[in-house]
Design a protein around this motif. Structure first.
Motif, PDB file in Angstrom:
ATOM      1  N   ARG A  53       0.837  -1.198   0.000  1.00  0.00           N
ATOM      2  CA  ARG A  53       0.000   0.000   0.000  1.00  0.00           C
ATOM      3  C   ARG A  53       0.872   1.249   0.000  1.00  0.00           C
ATOM      4  O   ARG A  53       1.907   1.285   0.647  1.00  0.00           O
ATOM      5  N   VAL A  54       0.399   2.261  -0.719  1.00  0.00           N
ATOM      6  CA  VAL A  54       1.085   3.541  -0.740  1.00  0.00           C
ATOM      7  C   VAL A  54       1.186   4.057   0.681  1.00  0.00           C
ATOM      8  O   VAL A  54       0.239   3.965   1.452  1.00  0.00           O
ATOM      9  N   ASN A  55       2.331   4.593   1.026  1.00  0.00           N
ATOM     10  CA  ASN A  55       2.534   5.115   2.373  1.00  0.00           C
ATOM     11  C   ASN A  55       2.088   6.571   2.421  1.00  0.00           C
ATOM     12  O   ASN A  55       2.769   7.458   1.922  1.00  0.00           O
ATOM     13  N   GLU A  56       0.910   6.813   3.011  1.00  0.00           N
ATOM     14  CA  GLU A  56       0.364   8.161   3.083  1.00  0.00           C
ATOM     15  C   GLU A  56       1.197   9.073   3.977  1.00  0.00           C
ATOM     16  O   GLU A  56       1.145  10.286   3.859  1.00  0.00           O
TER      17      GLU A  56
ATOM     18  N   LYS B 210       4.140   0.967  -7.184  1.00  0.00           N
ATOM     19  CA  LYS B 210       3.925   2.162  -6.354  1.00  0.00           C
ATOM     20  C   LYS B 210       2.854   1.931  -5.291  1.00  0.00           C
ATOM     21  O   LYS B 210       2.648   2.755  -4.416  1.00  0.00           O
ATOM     22  N   GLY B 211       2.145   0.796  -5.373  1.00  0.00           N
ATOM     23  CA  GLY B 211       1.177   0.440  -4.343  1.00  0.00           C
ATOM     24  C   GLY B 211      -0.267   0.808  -4.643  1.00  0.00           C
ATOM     25  O   GLY B 211      -1.112   0.736  -3.751  1.00  0.00           O
TER      26      GLY B 211
ATOM     27  N   MET C 224      -5.168  11.754  -0.910  1.00  0.00           N
ATOM     28  CA  MET C 224      -3.715  11.875  -0.819  1.00  0.00           C
ATOM     29  C   MET C 224      -3.220  13.104  -1.577  1.00  0.00           C
ATOM     30  O   MET C 224      -2.300  13.788  -1.123  1.00  0.00           O
ATOM     31  N   GLN C 225      -3.850  13.398  -2.735  1.00  0.00           N
ATOM     32  CA  GLN C 225      -3.467  14.586  -3.491  1.00  0.00           C
ATOM     33  C   GLN C 225      -3.727  15.853  -2.682  1.00  0.00           C
ATOM     34  O   GLN C 225      -2.875  16.734  -2.606  1.00  0.00           O
TER      35      GLN C 225
ATOM     36  N   TYR D  37       3.402  10.193  -1.586  1.00  0.00           N
ATOM     37  CA  TYR D  37       2.780   9.310  -2.549  1.00  0.00           C
ATOM     38  C   TYR D  37       3.287   9.659  -3.932  1.00  0.00           C
ATOM     39  O   TYR D  37       3.872  10.723  -4.137  1.00  0.00           O
ATOM     40  N   TYR D  38       3.075   8.780  -4.859  1.00  0.00           N
ATOM     41  CA  TYR D  38       3.445   9.013  -6.241  1.00  0.00           C
ATOM     42  C   TYR D  38       2.274   9.693  -6.932  1.00  0.00           C
ATOM     43  O   TYR D  38       1.179   9.146  -6.985  1.00  0.00           O
ATOM     44  N   LYS D  39       2.465  10.897  -7.431  1.00  0.00           N
ATOM     45  CA  LYS D  39       1.412  11.604  -8.156  1.00  0.00           C
ATOM     46  C   LYS D  39       1.432  11.133  -9.601  1.00  0.00           C
ATOM     47  O   LYS D  39       2.426  11.280 -10.307  1.00  0.00           O
ATOM     48  N   MET D  40       0.333  10.555 -10.007  1.00  0.00           N
ATOM     49  CA  MET D  40       0.231  10.059 -11.375  1.00  0.00           C
ATOM     50  C   MET D  40       0.182  11.216 -12.360  1.00  0.00           C
ATOM     51  O   MET D  40      -0.402  12.257 -12.078  1.00  0.00           O
TER      52      MET D  40
END
Length: 126
Positions: free
Chosen positions: A4-7, A61-62, A83-84, A11-14
């Motif tokens: 899972r993405v680590n908040e 990236k999760g 997250m954004q 995070y990875y912004k798409m």
């Protein structure tokens, strides 16, 4: 086990095209990876190899998982949006929601109804 993405650490912004690809998944999950490749061909004009490459990247990236050919999300669209927003708060407003709302409210007038809806949302979170 789902990665899972680590908040907490970011995070990875798409990018725009990755987000379009992610939207295909969110709107059709669960779906077979072959069906995802077909949809990406129809909607994005991608080759199968491109779909699989981007799916692997977003999975690493999760955000998604491909388990025995079935693709599902680990992070929902709403969680991604959250997250954004948190990233914007952290980067531009020192993590302060009041600072963000103050800056945001200067750019536009809001109706009493909109203001009351925001107040209700905030009170519901206390």
């Amino acid at each position: 086990m789902k990665k899972r993405v680590n908040e907490n650490t970011g995070y990875y912004k798409m990018g725009k095209i990755e987000f379009k690809f992610a939207t295909i998944i969110w709107e059709n999950e669960p779906l077979r990876s072959s069906e995802l490749a077909r949809l990406a061909l129809e909607q994005l004009d991608w080759k199968k190899s491109t779909s699989y490459t981007v799916l692997k990247k977003l999975s690493d990236k999760g955000y998604f998982q491909n388990d025995k050919g079935t693709v599902t999300s680990i992070v929902s669209r709403d969680e991604y949006y959250s997250m954004q927003v948190q990233g914007i708060l952290d980067e531009g407003y020192e993590g302060s929601l009041p600072k963000f709302i103050a800056a945001f409210s200067k750019s536009k007038s809001y109706t009493d109804k909109e203001i009351n809806e925001l107040v209700d949302l905030i009170k519901g979170k206390k």
